[in-house]
Design a protein around this motif. Structure first.
Motif, PDB file in Angstrom:
ATOM      1  N   ASP A  78      16.504   3.876  -1.715  1.00  0.00           N
ATOM      2  CA  ASP A  78      15.205   3.852  -2.752  1.00  0.00           C
ATOM      3  C   ASP A  78      15.374   2.557  -3.162  1.00  0.00           C
ATOM      4  O   ASP A  78      15.869   1.516  -2.906  1.00  0.00           O
TER       5      ASP A  78
ATOM      6  N   LEU B 278      13.312   8.514 -11.342  1.00  0.00           N
ATOM      7  CA  LEU B 278      11.973   8.515 -11.101  1.00  0.00           C
ATOM      8  C   LEU B 278      10.964   7.202 -11.657  1.00  0.00           C
ATOM      9  O   LEU B 278      10.235   6.817 -10.926  1.00  0.00           O
TER      10      LEU B 278
ATOM     11  N   GLU C  47      11.613   4.489  -9.086  1.00  0.00           N
ATOM     12  CA  GLU C  47      10.866   4.597  -7.699  1.00  0.00           C
ATOM     13  C   GLU C  47       9.529   4.285  -7.895  1.00  0.00           C
ATOM     14  O   GLU C  47       8.862   3.758  -7.186  1.00  0.00           O
ATOM     15  N   ILE C  48       8.590   4.772  -9.149  1.00  0.00           N
ATOM     16  CA  ILE C  48       7.505   4.159  -9.249  1.00  0.00           C
ATOM     17  C   ILE C  48       7.461   2.821  -9.529  1.00  0.00           C
ATOM     18  O   ILE C  48       6.458   2.187  -9.145  1.00  0.00           O
TER      19      ILE C  48
ATOM     20  N   ALA D 226       1.149   9.843  -6.907  1.00  0.00           N
ATOM     21  CA  ALA D 226       2.077  10.846  -6.776  1.00  0.00           C
ATOM     22  C   ALA D 226       1.682  12.073  -7.011  1.00  0.00           C
ATOM     23  O   ALA D 226       2.110  13.092  -6.461  1.00  0.00           O
TER      24      ALA D 226
ATOM     25  N   THR E  71      10.094   4.138  -1.353  1.00  0.00           N
ATOM     26  CA  THR E  71       9.996   4.191  -2.614  1.00  0.00           C
ATOM     27  C   THR E  71       9.118   5.362  -3.095  1.00  0.00           C
ATOM     28  O   THR E  71       9.527   6.103  -4.157  1.00  0.00           O
TER      29      THR E  71
ATOM     30  N   THR F  49       9.995   8.643  -5.124  1.00  0.00           N
ATOM     31  CA  THR F  49       9.137   9.361  -6.005  1.00  0.00           C
ATOM     32  C   THR F  49       9.026  10.606  -6.041  1.00  0.00           C
ATOM     33  O   THR F  49       8.974  11.396  -7.117  1.00  0.00           O
TER      34      THR F  49
ATOM     35  N   THR G  29       6.078  12.662 -14.740  1.00  0.00           N
ATOM     36  CA  THR G  29       5.487  11.511 -13.997  1.00  0.00           C
ATOM     37  C   THR G  29       5.108  10.511 -15.098  1.00  0.00           C
ATOM     38  O   THR G  29       5.104   9.269 -15.198  1.00  0.00           O
TER      39      THR G  29
END
Length: 407
Positions: free
Chosen positions: A20, A95, A98-99, A125, A281, A285, A324
């Motif tokens: 990641d 999270l 990763e975004i 996503a 990545t 996510t 998210t």
């Protein structure tokens, strides 16, 4: 061909766990500062995650229930809530990172500031998690992440000094102190055995409706996917050790990390590695967001999963959406997504025993596992790793404070 696609769950889990955004830069940073002297940590991590992922997958295939679904039942609501709080907090941080990492990859590809991409990445996503079937999702992003194999090919194309790299395996070339060395060892182990990996893997097995007949497929996922992720991690570190260490350049950005592929193969290499970074990545996510939804829903007994219609698992999908949104908002504060992941790795290391002790206990419980409880080898290795993880958990935070996060 069907068996080939069957291992993509393991590939997606491994890509999300080992490569990641934080690991992409962390492995390059470790290679540029320590050469291959920390490669042994990746090997230890691969063996550990294979061991516990096999247990988690076996639990899912035999009982028809994912690991976290059994944690509260087996350990009680208080212990389950402690596990939930630790894993969910780490998942949320990861999270967000990763975004941010997917947005950074898009910035490299387009030149447009990554902050402008962050909301779009979060929206896409969520749409993928809401509308795309689990099997399609895992196959597309699991296989797309394999573009990172370009690092392995680039390593050989760069013509490294194999003798020097061999010496680095047994001798640390860095002038950094022991505390810094062990801080990065802890971070790399935390990266290899990130808690959300087993939650995602076991829940994914239930999504795919594994049964006892699928134990072979499950083990193929484990013993192909996770070692592949470890191999890519070592390849990234080896590329950095070849290109940056001799020049005493410390890697701390995504742009520097992808440079070895560009040096080896020009624009084609850069395009491939940027595509691979985005796929990895973005796949991570999806994995971390789903893991958050899985853990919350399974603890509270809600309907969950992509194998049912969204209206039948409304609270599960609401959790995905809220997670998210919070992650996107965190990155839009302009906090560095790479630093977020590096800190989350250390916190993951501190929380590892909370994740893996329940897995070990449930895999030994005949009430759930029948005749598929752990054998002597699994229990011997599991006990060794639990002792190791306890040591790592105790050392993680003091090392982070003592070294100012490896600085």
């Amino acid at each position: 061909m069907k068996r080939f696609f069957a291992v993509t769950l393991g590939i997606l889990t491994a890509i999300g766990g080992f490569v990641d955004i934080g690991d992409l830069v962390a492995n390059a940073l470790v290679g540029s500062r320590f050469g291959l002297s920390l490669a042994w940590v990746v090997v230890v991590g691969v063996v550990g995650i294979c061991l516990f992922a096999e247990m988690a997958g076996r639990v899912a295939a035999v009982s028809g229930r994912p690991v976290f679904d059994l944690v509260r039942e087996r350990l009680g609501p208080r212990a389950g809530l402690l596990n939930l709080a630790a894993s969910f907090g780490i998942n949320l941080l990861t999270l967000a990172a990763e975004i941010g990492g997917a947005a950074l990859a898009l910035e490299l590809a387009t030149g447009i500031d990554y902050l402008l991409w962050v909301p779009a990445v979060g929206l896409v996503a969520w749409l993928v998690m809401w509308r795309v079937k689990f099997e399609t999702m895992e196959r597309v992003f699991g296989l797309a992440g394999l573009a990172l194999v370009v690092f392995l090919v680039a390593f050989f194309a760069l013509g490294p000094d194999y003798g020097e790299l061999g010496r680095q395996l047994v001798h640390n070339p860095s002038d950094d102190g022991a505390a810094t060395y062990w801080f990065y060892a802890v971070a790399l182990l935390g990266a290899a055995m990130t808690p959300y990996e087993v939650f995602f893997f076991s829940s994914g097995g239930v999504e795919e409706r594994w049964t006892r007949r699928d134990l072979g497929v499950m083990r193929a996922n484990v013993f192909v996917g996770f070692p592949l992720g470890g191999l890519l991690s070592i390849a990234i570190a080896a590329c950095a050790a070849t290109v940056f260490l001799p020049q005493m350049i410390e890697v701390d950005t995504l742009g520097q990390m992808v440079l070895p592929a560009g040096l080896a193969f020009g624009q084609i290499g850069l395009a491939l590695v940027i595509f691979g970074v985005f796929a990895a990545t973005f796949g991570a996510t999806l994995e971390t967001a789903l893991s958050s939804g899985y853990s919350i829903s399974q603890y509270f007994g809600w309907q969950w999963g992509k194998y049912v219609r969204p209206r039948e698992a409304a609270r599960f999908h609401a959790t995905l959406l809220v997670s998210t949104i919070v992650a996107v908002a965190l990155i839009l504060t302009t906090i560095d997504p790479i630093k977020v992941t590096e800190y989350s790795l250390v916190l993951s290391a501190a929380a590892l025993p909370l994740t893996y002790l329940p897995v070990l206990m449930i895999a030994n419980d005949p009430d759930y596992m029948g005749d598929r409880v752990n054998g002597r080898l699994s229990n011997t290795l599991g006990t060794f790793y639990m002792i190791l993880l306890l040591v790592v958990a105790v050392a993680a935070i003091p090392l982070m404070l003592a070294t100012k996060a490896g600085q």
